[in-house]
Design a protein around this motif. Structure first.
Motif, PDB file in Angstrom:
ATOM      1  N   TRP A 191       0.835  -1.203   0.000  1.00 50.53           N
ATOM      2  CA  TRP A 191       0.000   0.000   0.000  1.00 50.53           C
ATOM      3  C   TRP A 191       0.870   1.254   0.000  1.00 50.53           C
ATOM      4  N   HIS A 192       0.573   2.166  -0.906  1.00 50.95           N
ATOM      5  CA  HIS A 192       1.314   3.411  -0.988  1.00 50.95           C
ATOM      6  C   HIS A 192       0.540   4.395  -1.868  1.00 50.95           C
ATOM      7  N   SER A 193       0.994   5.631  -1.878  1.00 52.78           N
ATOM      8  CA  SER A 193       0.510   6.655  -2.808  1.00 52.78           C
ATOM      9  C   SER A 193       1.713   7.232  -3.541  1.00 52.78           C
ATOM     10  N   ASP A 194       1.538   7.564  -4.803  1.00 53.12           N
ATOM     11  CA  ASP A 194       2.606   8.226  -5.555  1.00 53.12           C
ATOM     12  C   ASP A 194       2.497   9.729  -5.310  1.00 53.12           C
ATOM     13  N   ASP A 195       2.912  10.127  -4.114  1.00 52.92           N
ATOM     14  CA  ASP A 195       2.740  11.532  -3.713  1.00 52.92           C
ATOM     15  C   ASP A 195       4.052  12.164  -3.270  1.00 52.92           C
ATOM     16  N   GLU A 196       5.177  11.692  -3.832  1.00 55.15           N
ATOM     17  CA  GLU A 196       6.443  12.335  -3.525  1.00 55.15           C
ATOM     18  C   GLU A 196       6.440  13.778  -4.041  1.00 55.15           C
ATOM     19  N   ALA A 197       7.210  14.616  -3.389  1.00 57.07           N
ATOM     20  CA  ALA A 197       7.232  16.034  -3.757  1.00 57.07           C
ATOM     21  C   ALA A 197       7.624  16.245  -5.206  1.00 57.07           C
ATOM     22  N   SER A 198       8.515  15.392  -5.727  1.00 58.77           N
ATOM     23  CA  SER A 198       8.998  15.571  -7.097  1.00 58.77           C
ATOM     24  C   SER A 198       7.921  15.331  -8.150  1.00 58.77           C
ATOM     25  N   LEU A 199       6.786  14.743  -7.768  1.00 60.50           N
ATOM     26  CA  LEU A 199       5.701  14.495  -8.726  1.00 60.50           C
ATOM     27  C   LEU A 199       4.732  15.673  -8.835  1.00 60.50           C
ATOM     28  N   GLY A 200       4.894  16.692  -7.990  1.00 61.22           N
ATOM     29  CA  GLY A 200       4.026  17.856  -8.060  1.00 61.22           C
ATOM     30  C   GLY A 200       2.664  17.596  -7.427  1.00 61.22           C
ATOM     31  N   ARG A 286      14.510  17.522   1.391  1.00 62.75           N
ATOM     32  CA  ARG A 286      15.005  16.153   1.417  1.00 62.75           C
ATOM     33  C   ARG A 286      14.350  15.336   0.325  1.00 62.75           C
ATOM     34  N   PRO A 287      15.142  14.701  -0.562  1.00 64.69           N
ATOM     35  CA  PRO A 287      14.568  13.959  -1.694  1.00 64.69           C
ATOM     36  C   PRO A 287      13.633  12.852  -1.229  1.00 64.69           C
ATOM     37  N   GLY A 288      12.567  12.678  -1.986  1.00 66.10           N
ATOM     38  CA  GLY A 288      11.654  11.576  -1.734  1.00 66.10           C
ATOM     39  C   GLY A 288      10.603  11.827  -0.691  1.00 66.10           C
ATOM     40  N   THR A 289      10.629  12.986  -0.010  1.00 66.82           N
ATOM     41  CA  THR A 289       9.623  13.281   0.998  1.00 66.82           C
ATOM     42  C   THR A 289       8.465  14.026   0.367  1.00 66.82           C
ATOM     43  N   LYS A 290       7.380  14.103   1.119  1.00 72.18           N
ATOM     44  CA  LYS A 290       6.155  14.698   0.603  1.00 72.18           C
ATOM     45  C   LYS A 290       6.134  16.194   0.883  1.00 72.18           C
ATOM     46  N   MET A 291       5.624  16.945  -0.070  1.00 77.06           N
ATOM     47  CA  MET A 291       5.479  18.380   0.126  1.00 77.06           C
ATOM     48  C   MET A 291       4.431  18.880  -0.843  1.00 77.06           C
ATOM     49  N   ARG A 292       3.543  19.769  -0.394  1.00 80.26           N
ATOM     50  CA  ARG A 292       2.529  20.321  -1.278  1.00 80.26           C
ATOM     51  C   ARG A 292       3.136  21.431  -2.116  1.00 80.26           C
ATOM     52  N   PHE A 293       3.000  21.317  -3.433  1.00 84.09           N
ATOM     53  CA  PHE A 293       3.566  22.296  -4.333  1.00 84.09           C
ATOM     54  C   PHE A 293       2.628  23.457  -4.551  1.00 84.09           C
ATOM     55  N   THR A 294       3.195  24.599  -4.832  1.00 82.85           N
ATOM     56  CA  THR A 294       2.439  25.765  -5.301  1.00 82.85           C
ATOM     57  C   THR A 294       2.954  26.104  -6.707  1.00 82.85           C
TER      58      THR A 294
END
Length: 298
Positions: A191-200, A286-294
């Protein structure tokens, strides 16, 4: 007559008074041990009992909850699977997106020619190997599960052709591709989501399936008051057949998780091609962590 009264007074003085007893009026004490045992047994429900409170039925304050039935999506179409706090989550399913003979040829070629390897990830400081093989194509590296896949800019010609075909069908452009090889039913992804910061924000993931059929499962993220309990969340089951295209759009990565579970019966190999768009991560993040983009981040 006076003599009779006198004799009665004298005789009465010889009689011993009855002992005082704290029990029920009129009860006579009995010093016989066997009788005392019988009396004791009566105190366990055989004798008269005093009921201090009658039983009352109270309706439960919380209604009984039922686990919602799992939905199955098999037919081609666009599906709005939820209207959640992050927006609308959508799936687009296109079985037979690739003709069978063409899909057969692509599967054999990619199975033999792609640089498959087993990636090591990290959880709580411990390394573990993914239960599948992968390879990555794109201008930028991709980090998830605290492990980075290096950029591979030399696209296999067949993958470049498929990227263009998927872009025309979806109306979107993709600059990266994660390839997964499930060798048999024991290979999986949890179980996972593709929600890494690099995906926007609200990324669209386009997935092509080649080879044996595997079940793609989704489950909705529980509301905050459930404190991470997935017992009563909505679930969806999507069998992905040879040559199928599936697009996850909108808020699907925010409000849902997905997996390909192990299947403990005969399953042949399956290749899954997941096209996506990768953005440079902000400096200091930090690479691979989640972050909400603007818009500024993009």
């Amino acid at each position: 007559m006076s003599d009779k009264r006198q004799r009665a007074r004298v005789q009465g003085s010889w009689a011993k008074p009855l002992p005082k007893h704290s029990g029920t009026t009129g009860a006579i004490p009995n010093n016989n041990p066997s009788n005392n045992a019988n009396a004791a047994s009566g105190s366990w429900g055989c004798g008269p009992q005093k009921t201090t409170k009658t039983f009352e039925f109270h309706q439960p304050t919380k209604p009984t909850r039922e686990v919602p039935p799992e939905k199955v999506i098999e037919q081609a179409g666009d599906y709005e699977i939820s209207h959640g706090p992050s927006g609308v989550s959508r799936l687009r399913l296109l079985p037979g997106f690739l003709p069978p003979e063409e899909a057969d040829w692509m599967f054999s070629k990619l199975l033999a020619e792609l640089p498959w390897s087993q990636k090591s990830n990290y959880r709580q400081g411990e390394a573990y190997q993914e239960p599948r093989l992968t390879c990555w194509y794109g201008e930028l590296p991709y980090t998830y599960a605290r492990s980075t896949m290096a950029a591979n800019t030399q696209w296999h010609p067949l993958l470049a052709t498929l990227r263009e075909t998927v872009s025309q069908a979806s109306g979107l452009s993709f600059n990266s591709l994660l390839c997964n090889l499930y060798r048999d039913g024991h290979d999986s992804i949890g179980w996972h989501s593709d929600d890494e910061a690099s995906l926007g924000t609200k990324p669209t993931i386009a997935s092509i399936s080649l080879g044996d059929t595997r079940v793609f499962s989704l489950r909705k993220q529980p509301p905050p008051e459930e404190i991470g309990d997935y017992t009563y969340v909505e679930r969806i089951r999507v069998p992905l057949n040879h040559g199928t295209l599936l697009l996850m759009e909108g808020a699907t990565q925010d409000d849902w998780q997905h997996q390909v579970a192990k299947e403990y019966h005969d399953r042949g190999p399956r290749i899954n091609l997941t096209f996506r768009t990768i953005y440079p991560e902000p400096e200091g993040h930090r690479p691979g962590t989640k972050m909400r983009f603007t818009a500024k981040n993009l």
